[in-house]
Design an enzyme around this catalytic site. Structure first.
Site, PDB file in Angstrom:
ATOM      1  CB  SER A 122      -0.866  -0.021   1.263  1.00  0.00           C
ATOM      2  OG  SER A 122      -1.476   1.233   1.458  1.00  0.00           O
ATOM      3  CE1 TYR A 154      -4.558  -2.759   5.512  1.00  0.00           C
ATOM      4  CE2 TYR A 154      -3.936  -0.456   5.292  1.00  0.00           C
ATOM      5  CZ  TYR A 154      -4.275  -1.659   4.721  1.00  0.00           C
ATOM      6  OH  TYR A 154      -4.313  -1.758   3.350  1.00  0.00           O
ATOM      7  CE  LYS A 164      -1.827  -4.232   3.336  1.00  0.00           C
ATOM      8  NZ  LYS A 164      -2.092  -5.497   2.629  1.00  0.00           N
TER       9      LYS A 164
HETATM   10  N1  UFG Z   1     -13.324  10.887   2.795  1.00  0.00           N
HETATM   11  C1  UFG Z   1     -14.346  11.767   3.053  1.00  0.00           C
HETATM   12  N2  UFG Z   1     -15.538  11.271   3.506  1.00  0.00           N
HETATM   13  C2  UFG Z   1     -15.749   9.941   3.693  1.00  0.00           C
HETATM   14  C3  UFG Z   1     -14.690   9.041   3.410  1.00  0.00           C
HETATM   15  C4  UFG Z   1     -13.489   9.550   2.961  1.00  0.00           C
HETATM   16  O1  UFG Z   1     -14.198  12.982   2.907  1.00  0.00           O
HETATM   17  O2  UFG Z   1     -16.837   9.550   4.119  1.00  0.00           O
HETATM   18  C5  UFG Z   1     -12.047  11.420   2.309  1.00  0.00           C
HETATM   19  C6  UFG Z   1     -10.888  11.110   3.237  1.00  0.00           C
HETATM   20  O3  UFG Z   1     -10.800  12.068   4.255  1.00  0.00           O
HETATM   21  C7  UFG Z   1      -9.722  11.132   2.263  1.00  0.00           C
HETATM   22  C8  UFG Z   1     -10.318  10.619   0.945  1.00  0.00           C
HETATM   23  O4  UFG Z   1     -11.721  10.791   1.076  1.00  0.00           O
HETATM   24  O5  UFG Z   1      -9.300  12.432   2.080  1.00  0.00           O
HETATM   25  C9  UFG Z   1     -10.021   9.163   0.681  1.00  0.00           C
HETATM   26  O6  UFG Z   1     -10.370   8.400   1.818  1.00  0.00           O
HETATM   27  P1  UFG Z   1     -10.504   6.812   1.802  1.00  0.00           P
HETATM   28  O7  UFG Z   1     -10.935   6.384   3.156  1.00  0.00           O
HETATM   29  O8  UFG Z   1     -11.329   6.379   0.638  1.00  0.00           O
HETATM   30  O9  UFG Z   1      -9.023   6.341   1.477  1.00  0.00           O
HETATM   31  P2  UFG Z   1      -7.666   6.583   2.300  1.00  0.00           P
HETATM   32  O10 UFG Z   1      -6.760   7.300   1.365  1.00  0.00           O
HETATM   33  O11 UFG Z   1      -7.884   7.178   3.607  1.00  0.00           O
HETATM   34  O12 UFG Z   1      -7.214   5.073   2.607  1.00  0.00           O
HETATM   35  C10 UFG Z   1      -7.017   4.148   1.587  1.00  0.00           C
HETATM   36  C11 UFG Z   1      -7.319   2.733   2.074  1.00  0.00           C
HETATM   37  C12 UFG Z   1      -6.304   2.278   3.079  1.00  0.00           C
HETATM   38  C13 UFG Z   1      -4.916   2.499   2.586  1.00  0.00           C
HETATM   39  C14 UFG Z   1      -4.740   3.938   2.158  1.00  0.00           C
HETATM   40  C15 UFG Z   1      -3.394   4.180   1.565  1.00  0.00           C
HETATM   41  O13 UFG Z   1      -8.601   2.681   2.657  1.00  0.00           O
HETATM   42  O14 UFG Z   1      -6.489   0.890   3.292  1.00  0.00           O
HETATM   43  O15 UFG Z   1      -5.708   4.259   1.162  1.00  0.00           O
HETATM   44  O16 UFG Z   1      -3.179   5.572   1.495  1.00  0.00           O
HETATM   45  F1  UFG Z   1      -4.001   2.218   3.552  1.00  0.00           F
END
Ligand code: UFG
Length: 338
Positions: free
Chosen positions: A125, A150, A154
């Site tokens: 990741s 988590y 990785k």
């Molecule tokens: N976001 C929102 N509202 C929501 C959900 C997400 O605004 O309801 C925003 C988050 O704050 C972030 C973006 O959308 O800015 C992406 O969020 P995600 O949760 O979709 O993805 P992340 O980048 O946080 O995490 C993902 C995977 C993890 C992994 C990570 C690696 O879920 O497993 O990418 O960067 F580790």
């Protein structure tokens, strides 16, 4: 060639099974179905015309893992998707995350050694990079201290593979995924989040479908052009195809190191608001959303330098953000009909 796909009924695993079968590989899925559904096996058959072999197995249990390798002869490579994957849950249950995510790898590798299996692809990741100092981020960028168990699993997995590949016949490639979204064009397989989705795109599609009232956009004051976080979203089918080329690279002995790392993203960063705009534009559906405070632990922005993967793997993501959000919506609509 028969390839064992651990966690093959899951989101990325199922799409990879399709691409592997399309490329002529035989697929054996081992999955404990803790966060997936066996119906995926029939869906893969409907898409590819071929039913993958399947065994329900908890690979974190050494006895069950050994049984898979003994019962199914002729496995020549392993792609490892089996893992617990919720960042928040890992903060509450760290021991479970270390035991599960790392135990599976150790059990699988031990059996690979016993059966002379040489090729291993690991789901890694971009979380290993933490908050980047320079963008786009390269594979040579430093790995930062993990901020969740988590993410730590990785990192440890990559480090374990470095020592293991150095002293055994095993070759490994760790694919550092950016943010996989979207679904197969058939809308027969896709992401099936358990309960309230943590990730952006399933939350968007469930809100559009009326399952959730409103999307909360976490943070409006980040130092980015529109104040929201930026990620490199990649179509899950493009990501699945990267596994096929990574496996072939090792089988064809084109790998230059016993363990290699590749960024698997598109090279483009999109803000949360840009993803919402893309969703509205590609689907014609208006989304109910509002700003909320920042979410703890979110990095501000990250996107991949994909030049190493392009050069070495001959792989490049094909799908754009609009086809990603549209396919996610088509999958959601099919789910709602059932
Ligand atoms: N976001 C929102 N509202 C929501 C959900 C997400 O605004 O309801 C925003 C988050 O704050 C972030 C973006 O959308 O800015 C992406 O969020 P995600 O949760 O979709 O993805 P992340 O980048 O946080 O995490 C993902 C995977 C993890 C992994 C990570 C690696 O879920 O497993 O990418 O960067 F580790």
């Amino acid at each position: 060639m028969k390839i064992l796909i651990t966690g093959g009924c899951g989101y990325i695993g199922s799409h990879t099974c399709v691409e592997l079968q399309n490329a002529g590989f035989d697929v054996l899925i081992a999955d404990n179905l803790s966060n997936s559904n066996q119906v995926v096996i029939d869906r893969i058959e409907r898409i590819t015309g071929k039913k993958p072999e399947f065994i329900q197995s908890d690979l974190s249990d050494n006895g069950q893992c050994s049984k898979v390798f003994e019962e199914f002869q002729g496995i020549e490579g392993v792609i490892n998707f089996a893992a617990s994957k919720a960042v928040g849950e890992s903060m509450e249950k760290p021991v479970m995350y270390y035991k599960n995510n790392l135990g599976i790898i150790l059990n699988v590798i031990e059996n690979m050694q016993k059966h002379g299996i040489k090729y291993f692809v690991q789901s890694s990741s971009c979380t290993v990079y933490g908050e980047p100092e320079a963008l786009p981020i390269k594979e040579t960028s430093p790995v930062k201290d993990a901020t969740s168990p988590y993410g730590h699993t990785k990192q440890i997995a990559e480090q374990m593979l470095a020592f293991i590949t150095a002293s055994t016949d095993i070759n490994a490639i760790a694919l550092r995924y950016f943010n996989p979204i979207g679904a197969h064009a058939s809308a027969l397989i896709g992401e099936l989040p358990n309960g309230v989705p943590n990730n952006l795109v399933p939350f968007i599609t469930q809100t559009a479908a009326g399952i959730r009232k409103e999307l909360k956009v976490f943070g409006s004051d980040y130092p980015t052009p529109d104040g929201t976080c930026i990620r490199d979203y990649i179509h899950v089918v493009d990501l699945a195809k990267a596994h096929v080329v990574a496996l072939k690279r090792m089988v064809e002995k084109k790998n230059k190191e016993k363990l290699e790392f590749f960024n698997i993203g598109t090279g483009h960063g999109y803000s949360v608001l840009e993803v919402i705009n893309s969703f509205e534009k590609s689907t014609g559906v208006k989304l109910n959303w509002s700003f909320a405070p920042r979410r703890a632990g979110d990095i501000i922005q990250i996107w991949a330098d994909t030049s190493f993967a392009e050069r070495e793997l001959g792989w490049k993501a094909q799908e754009d953000i609009n086809s990603m959000t549209l396919s996610a919506w088509q999958w959601q609509q099919k789910l709602d009909k059932k």
